[in-house]
Design an enzyme around this catalytic site. Structure first.
Site, mmCIF file in Angstrom:
data_model
loop_
_atom_site.group_PDB
_atom_site.id
_atom_site.type_symbol
_atom_site.label_atom_id
_atom_site.label_comp_id
_atom_site.label_asym_id
_atom_site.label_seq_id
_atom_site.Cartn_x
_atom_site.Cartn_y
_atom_site.Cartn_z
ATOM 1 N N ARG A 102 0.973 -1.282 -0.154
ATOM 2 C CA ARG A 102 0.050 -0.050 0.105
ATOM 3 C C ARG A 102 0.826 1.182 -0.181
ATOM 4 O O ARG A 102 1.762 1.289 0.892
ATOM 5 C CB ARG A 102 -0.992 -0.079 1.159
ATOM 6 C CG ARG A 102 -1.786 1.341 1.488
ATOM 7 C CD ARG A 102 -2.801 1.127 2.486
ATOM 8 N NE ARG A 102 -3.930 0.527 2.067
ATOM 9 C CZ ARG A 102 -5.029 0.362 2.554
ATOM 10 N NH1 ARG A 102 -5.356 1.024 3.582
ATOM 11 N NH2 ARG A 102 -6.138 -0.281 1.803
ATOM 12 N N HIS A 129 -7.169 0.918 -6.614
ATOM 13 C CA HIS A 129 -7.410 0.210 -5.672
ATOM 14 C C HIS A 129 -7.898 -1.160 -6.184
ATOM 15 O O HIS A 129 -9.143 -1.526 -5.927
ATOM 16 C CB HIS A 129 -8.410 0.633 -4.485
ATOM 17 C CG HIS A 129 -8.307 -0.080 -3.020
ATOM 18 N ND1 HIS A 129 -7.364 -1.187 -2.878
ATOM 19 C CD2 HIS A 129 -9.054 0.282 -1.961
ATOM 20 C CE1 HIS A 129 -7.794 -1.355 -1.611
ATOM 21 N NE2 HIS A 129 -8.562 -0.561 -0.901
ATOM 22 N N GLN A 132 -9.778 -3.844 -3.979
ATOM 23 C CA GLN A 132 -11.099 -3.398 -3.276
ATOM 24 C C GLN A 132 -12.168 -3.730 -4.471
ATOM 25 O O GLN A 132 -13.218 -4.143 -4.334
ATOM 26 C CB GLN A 132 -11.070 -1.999 -3.021
ATOM 27 C CG GLN A 132 -12.254 -1.435 -2.692
ATOM 28 C CD GLN A 132 -13.125 -1.814 -1.181
ATOM 29 O OE1 GLN A 132 -12.253 -1.967 -0.321
ATOM 30 N NE2 GLN A 132 -14.148 -2.337 -1.293
ATOM 31 N N ASP A 224 -17.498 6.897 -1.459
ATOM 32 C CA ASP A 224 -16.070 6.911 -0.726
ATOM 33 C C ASP A 224 -15.879 8.193 0.062
ATOM 34 O O ASP A 224 -16.533 9.349 -0.395
ATOM 35 C CB ASP A 224 -14.824 6.470 -1.401
ATOM 36 C CG ASP A 224 -13.704 6.138 -0.969
ATOM 37 O OD1 ASP A 224 -13.581 5.811 0.269
ATOM 38 O OD2 ASP A 224 -12.404 6.282 -1.525
ATOM 39 N N CYS A 264 -16.284 1.679 0.189
ATOM 40 C CA CYS A 264 -15.092 0.571 0.459
ATOM 41 C C CYS A 264 -14.853 0.635 2.048
ATOM 42 O O CYS A 264 -14.093 -0.327 2.530
ATOM 43 C CB CYS A 264 -14.188 1.019 -0.316
ATOM 44 S SG CYS A 264 -13.578 2.718 0.043
ATOM 45 N N ARG A 292 -13.823 -8.929 1.160
ATOM 46 C CA ARG A 292 -12.291 -8.724 0.729
ATOM 47 C C ARG A 292 -11.614 -9.926 1.004
ATOM 48 O O ARG A 292 -10.675 -10.296 0.171
ATOM 49 C CB ARG A 292 -11.839 -7.545 1.828
ATOM 50 C CG ARG A 292 -12.299 -6.049 1.330
ATOM 51 C CD ARG A 292 -11.877 -5.630 0.048
ATOM 52 N NE ARG A 292 -10.322 -5.635 -0.022
ATOM 53 C CZ ARG A 292 -9.824 -4.728 0.438
ATOM 54 N NH1 ARG A 292 -10.214 -3.487 0.995
ATOM 55 N NH2 ARG A 292 -8.327 -4.619 0.083
HETATM 56 N N1 CP Z 1 -11.321 -0.531 1.957
HETATM 57 C C1 CP Z 1 -10.069 -0.434 2.382
HETATM 58 O O1 CP Z 1 -8.954 -0.611 1.568
HETATM 59 O O2 CP Z 1 -9.940 -0.298 3.718
HETATM 60 P P1 CP Z 1 -8.623 -0.262 4.724
HETATM 61 O O3 CP Z 1 -7.866 1.006 4.295
HETATM 62 O O4 CP Z 1 -8.845 -0.378 6.059
HETATM 63 O O5 CP Z 1 -7.693 -1.427 4.417
HETATM 64 N N1 NVA Z 2 -9.991 6.428 -1.314
HETATM 65 C C1 NVA Z 2 -9.522 6.168 -0.005
HETATM 66 C C2 NVA Z 2 -9.705 4.611 0.154
HETATM 67 C C3 NVA Z 2 -9.449 4.022 1.614
HETATM 68 C C4 NVA Z 2 -9.681 2.623 1.516
HETATM 69 C C5 NVA Z 2 -7.986 6.395 0.229
HETATM 70 O O1 NVA Z 2 -7.071 6.214 -0.571
HETATM 71 O O2 NVA Z 2 -7.816 6.757 1.534
#
Ligand code: CP
Ligand code: NVA
Length: 307
Positions: A102, A129, A132, A224, A264, A292
């Site tokens: 990430r 993502h 997701q 989101d 998400c 997930r």
């Molecule tokens: N939706 C998602 O990716 O959640 P987290 O940021 O908690 O991993």
């Molecule tokens: N768009 C959000 C998604 C988190 C899972 C972010 O990038 O923070």
């Protein structure tokens, strides 16, 4: 070498195969547990940002299938600061059998992939993502039987989640509409890929400003956060611009009567999504989060070439 960096890197039938496998692994999971296909395998999990779902679902996916996972926090490896990404990637490749990362910059995922001799999984970048999106598609297909012809509307910021959702929806023949304020559009490169995927599948994409128009006939409403991780400096500005795009009961009432509402997570309740909708009869946010787990198992099994 197989990697999982973006859904658009795969063909529609490859994505459908992974989704079918996720359904099978979910059934197996609830029928007494999965076979230990990942025995002897360890997933390295590199996180530059916080996570609940991605971290725990990947960790549990590995454990349920006989493998293990190793969490590496931002402080531990100093991604690109203590050590170059190229060196991190080559070192990790000798210790673990796959790496899920990430990151902030999407280029950092590409850099990891460039130097890795094990599969790299994009666990969220500023651009996309894809993990997701797999769980999202699984959730929509569970509800409607197929993605074909389903009207999916995303209301809010044209961010990483919106990009991957648009790609998977149109790739599988669903129609994608987004309503977002000016200045918060889906990046042009992702729009171009979306248009190409839609042309192949016969799906439609609509880019709108008006949230009310966007939900007419919607069978899925998705939202989101207005401020993604790393955008905290612009949060105050975003809190001014986005309120007309809140997913609340009035907006949901304008959609198809059987509409499902998705997010998400993490949700900023009573900002982009009201409590009433999040905890109401149209919401699928928790089954979506739970999917997930099953989607990650399927992605891992394909990358390990074990199913
Ligand atoms: N939706 C998602 O990716 O959640 P987290 O940021 O908690 O991993
Ligand atoms: N768009 C959000 C998604 C988190 C899972 C972010 O990038 O923070």
């Amino acid at each position: 070498m197989n990697h999982f960096l973006d859904v658009a890197d795969y063909s529609p039938s490859e994505i459908q195969d992974i989704l079918d496998l996720a359904v099978r692994l979910k059934e197996e999971h609830f029928a007494g547990g999965n076979a230990p296909l990942f025995k002897g395998k360890v997933l390295g999990m590199v996180f530059q940002k916080p996570s609940l779902r991605t971290r725990v679902s990947f960790d549990m996916a590995m454990r349920h299938m006989g493998g293990d996972a190793l969490y590496l926090s931002p402080n531990e490896i100093g991604f690109g600061k203590r050590e170059s990404i190229a060196d991190i990637s080559r070192v990790l490749s000798g210790y673990v059998q796959a790496v899920m990362a990430r990151v902030f910059e999407h280029e950092h995922i590409l850099e990891l992939k460039k130097w890795s001799s094990v599969p790299i999984i994009n666990g969220l970048s500023n651009f996309s993502h894809p993990c997701q999106a797999m769980a999202d598609a699984q959730t929509i297909i569970e509800k409607f039987g197929s993605m074909k012809g389903i009207n999916v509307t995303y209301v809010g910021d044209g961010n990483n989640v919106a990009v991957s959702l648009m790609h998977i929806v149109v790739m599988l023949g669903g129609n994608f509409t987004i309503a977002n304020p000016e200045g918060y559009d889906i990046p042009q490169a992702a729009q171009t890929t979306g248009a190409e995927l839609a042309e192949k599948s016969g799906a439609k994409i609509n880019f709108l400003r008006d949230p009310h128009k966007s939900v007419e006939n919607a069978q899925v409403i998705y939202t989101d956060t207005w401020t993604s991780m790393g955008q905290e400096d612009s949060a105050a500005e975003r809190e001014k611009v986005f309120p007309p795009y809140q997913v609340n009961s009035d907006l949901v009432a304008e959609a198809d009567k059987d509409v499902i509402v998705m997010h998400c997570l993490p949700a900023h309740r009573n900002h982009e999504l009201t409590d009433e909708v999040a905890d109401g009869p149209h919401s699928v946010i928790f089954p979506q989060a739970h999917n997930r787990l099953h989607a990650q198992k399927a992605i891992l099994a394909r990358l390990f070439e074990l199913a």
